[in-house]
Write an enzyme that holds these catalytic residues in place. Structure first.
Site, mmCIF file in Angstrom:
data_model
loop_
_atom_site.group_PDB
_atom_site.id
_atom_site.type_symbol
_atom_site.label_atom_id
_atom_site.label_comp_id
_atom_site.label_asym_id
_atom_site.label_seq_id
_atom_site.Cartn_x
_atom_site.Cartn_y
_atom_site.Cartn_z
ATOM 1 N N GLY A 16 26.960 27.406 22.381
ATOM 2 C CA GLY A 16 25.583 27.419 22.860
ATOM 3 C C GLY A 16 25.473 28.317 24.076
ATOM 4 O O GLY A 16 26.466 28.614 24.738
ATOM 5 N N ASN A 193 24.123 25.102 29.940
ATOM 6 C CA ASN A 193 24.203 25.237 28.489
ATOM 7 C C ASN A 193 23.047 24.437 27.859
ATOM 8 O O ASN A 193 22.304 23.764 28.574
ATOM 9 C CB ASN A 193 25.581 24.763 27.995
ATOM 10 C CG ASN A 193 25.700 23.259 28.009
ATOM 11 O OD1 ASN A 193 25.223 22.605 28.932
ATOM 12 N ND2 ASN A 193 26.338 22.698 27.005
ATOM 13 N N PRO A 194 22.860 24.481 26.541
ATOM 14 C CA PRO A 194 21.661 23.876 25.921
ATOM 15 C C PRO A 194 21.502 22.380 26.150
ATOM 16 O O PRO A 194 20.381 21.882 26.216
ATOM 17 C CB PRO A 194 21.847 24.182 24.434
ATOM 18 C CG PRO A 194 22.743 25.349 24.388
ATOM 19 C CD PRO A 194 23.665 25.210 25.550
ATOM 20 N N CYS A 195 22.602 21.648 26.256
ATOM 21 C CA CYS A 195 22.485 20.200 26.455
ATOM 22 C C CYS A 195 22.615 19.818 27.929
ATOM 23 O O CYS A 195 22.608 18.640 28.274
ATOM 24 C CB CYS A 195 23.537 19.474 25.623
ATOM 25 S SG CYS A 195 23.302 19.712 23.851
ATOM 26 N N SER A 196 22.790 20.824 28.776
ATOM 27 C CA SER A 196 22.794 20.669 30.238
ATOM 28 C C SER A 196 23.987 19.918 30.813
ATOM 29 O O SER A 196 23.955 19.517 31.979
ATOM 30 C CB SER A 196 21.496 20.005 30.724
ATOM 31 O OG SER A 196 20.428 20.910 30.627
ATOM 32 N N GLU A 197 25.060 19.731 30.032
ATOM 33 C CA GLU A 197 26.225 19.085 30.639
ATOM 34 C C GLU A 197 27.075 20.083 31.405
ATOM 35 O O GLU A 197 27.762 19.722 32.361
ATOM 36 C CB GLU A 197 27.078 18.348 29.596
ATOM 37 C CG GLU A 197 27.910 19.224 28.668
ATOM 38 C CD GLU A 197 27.168 19.600 27.401
ATOM 39 O OE1 GLU A 197 27.825 20.022 26.432
ATOM 40 O OE2 GLU A 197 25.935 19.484 27.387
ATOM 41 N N PRO A 377 26.704 15.348 24.851
ATOM 42 C CA PRO A 377 26.157 14.385 23.886
ATOM 43 C C PRO A 377 27.150 13.976 22.797
ATOM 44 O O PRO A 377 27.041 12.880 22.259
ATOM 45 C CB PRO A 377 24.983 15.140 23.265
ATOM 46 C CG PRO A 377 24.634 16.190 24.256
ATOM 47 C CD PRO A 377 25.909 16.580 24.913
ATOM 48 N N THR A 378 28.123 14.823 22.477
ATOM 49 C CA THR A 378 29.085 14.605 21.387
ATOM 50 C C THR A 378 28.383 14.049 20.147
ATOM 51 O O THR A 378 28.853 13.109 19.513
ATOM 52 C CB THR A 378 30.241 13.662 21.800
ATOM 53 O OG1 THR A 378 29.701 12.395 22.205
ATOM 54 C CG2 THR A 378 31.044 14.237 22.928
#
Length: 406
Positions: A16, A193-197, A377-378
């Site tokens: 991502g 990144n897209p999921c912000s982690e 999120p896995t």
């Protein structure tokens, strides 16, 4: 255009991307030749279509992509509203009865900005202005002039309305993010990144890995701290080895991966762990257990990183960033005192002890990695890891189906 090519290659290999567009001149400024710039939104249209064509990893999963804009940018209002406006078009087409409401149907494929998550980078100053209902001045990218002035609280309401209506834009707290940044002296954190982690310097990347928390639950329902710390140490060591054996999509990302060696160790199945302990997910005890386990993971990862540094040296950019990194490590240790008191005492004590060890070692040897952990999120891999719930999230349903886009 170089960005477009880089993103295409990242999507091709399943990664991502996150891009902050605040360096692009706003549509309200002037070009040296007398014309007007097209602004960030026009480039977003280009990037959106590339993401639509090159699916993530060449599979049926949609491209993972984040785009952000800082709160001071003159085009911020248009950025906030752009996805809601497109969503209205899609709903008109769907309501006509001639187009499918499916995300992959013609209604959504004919509108823009559907292949990215959007986030506004919000500062503490903006939040204060919104709370006080004060005016918010934007500023031009290419000159020192001010751009349009907006009411901060109205902008914030626009963000909330868009999130409610179509899920975008989200917010990222710019001031907080950079307060916890380990490498401030090299540069700021501009994007995620897209999921912000994963948030770090420009042109950087990290490999992700997750530990199944249920595997550390003992027969009496307590959490095996020693086994968990040992597993974290093994994982972070393996991920550190991978840095020098991985391939990277761009020369800049390759260079920074070796200079800063950021890693992303995380966990999955928190929701299931809490349920099996008889602890409600949204309770003070649940939040306390989550805080303690997260502190243990982070502290052990950085402790192991420091021990590796004692043998083979810290990451190349460490000396330049030694002071801010040690400050952030101290902030992590102090945060263990804020873990909710409903958390079992043995877990809270273990978290504090782990961080004491980490800082003692870090002051002596530095750290091998500029970043060590993330909470991803896995969403897909969790179900392949014998997990009942995904990363840090509560349970979705008793029976779950994972269907890729399309």
């Amino acid at each position: 255009m170089r960005l477009a090519r880089s993103e295409a290659m990242l999507f091709k290999f399943g990664s991502g991307t996150g891009t902050d567009l605040s360096t692009i001149r706003s549509s309200k400024e002037k070009l040296s030749g007398g014309g007007s710039p097209s602004g960030p939104l026009s480039f977003m249209r280009v990037y959106d279509q590339i993401a639509a064509v090159v699916k993530s990893g060449g599979k049926t999963r949609r491209a993972a992509k984040m785009q952000s804009l800082k709160d001071w940018h003159p085009d911020i209002k248009e950025f906030i509203q752009c996805k809601s406006k497109e969503e209205r078009k899609a709903r008109v087409l769907i309501d006509s009865g001639k187009y499918d409401a499916n995300f992959n149907g013609e209604a959504y494929s004919s509108i823009m900005f559907q292949n990215a998550n959007l986030s506004v980078r919000i500062s503490d100053e903006f939040m204060q202005a919104a709370m006080k209902k004060e005016e918010w001045k934007t500023r031009f990218v290419s000159t020192t002039e001010f751009g349009p002035t907006y009411n901060a609280s109205e902008l914030f309401e626009d963000i909330a309305a868009g999130t409610w209506y179509c899920g975008d834009p989200g917010v990222q707290y710019e001031s907080t993010i950079n307060r916890w940044h380990t490498c401030k002296n090299t540069g700021p954190i501009n994007a995620s990144n897209p999921c912000s982690e994963y948030m770090f310097l420009d042109d950087t990347a990290c490999n992700l890995s997750s530990i199944n928390l249920r595997k550390f639950q003992q027969e009496d329902r307590t959490f095996d701290v020693d086994r968990f710390r040992r597993a974290a140490a093994i994982f972070i060591t393996a991920q550190e080895i991978l840095v020098d054996h991985a391939s990277y999509p761009t020369p800049a990302i390759a260079e920074n991966s070796h200079l800063f060696r950021p890693l992303g160790l995380g966990y999955a199945n928190l929701g299931s762990l809490l349920m099996s302990m008889g602890i409600p997910y949204g309770s003070d005890a649940g939040r306390g257990i989550c805080g303690a386990i997260t502190a243990l993971l982070n502290g052990q990862a950085y402790l192991t990183s420091s021990r590796m540094a004692s043998y083979i040296g810290p990451f190349a950019g460490y000396r330049e960033n030694e002071e801010p990194m040690l400050q952030v490590m101290e902030m992590h240790r102090e945060a263990t005192d804020e873990i909710n008191d409903e958390c079992p005492a043995y877990l809270k004590k273990a978290a504090r002890s782990c961080w004491d060890e980490c800082i003692e070692s870090g002051r002596k040897h530095g750290f091998r990695n500029a970043q060590a952990t993330v909470l991803a999120p896995t969403g897909t891999i969790a179900f392949m890891m014998d997990c009942d719930t995904t990363g840090i999230e509560p349970d979705i349903a008793l029976v779950k189906y994972k269907q890729l886009a399309g």
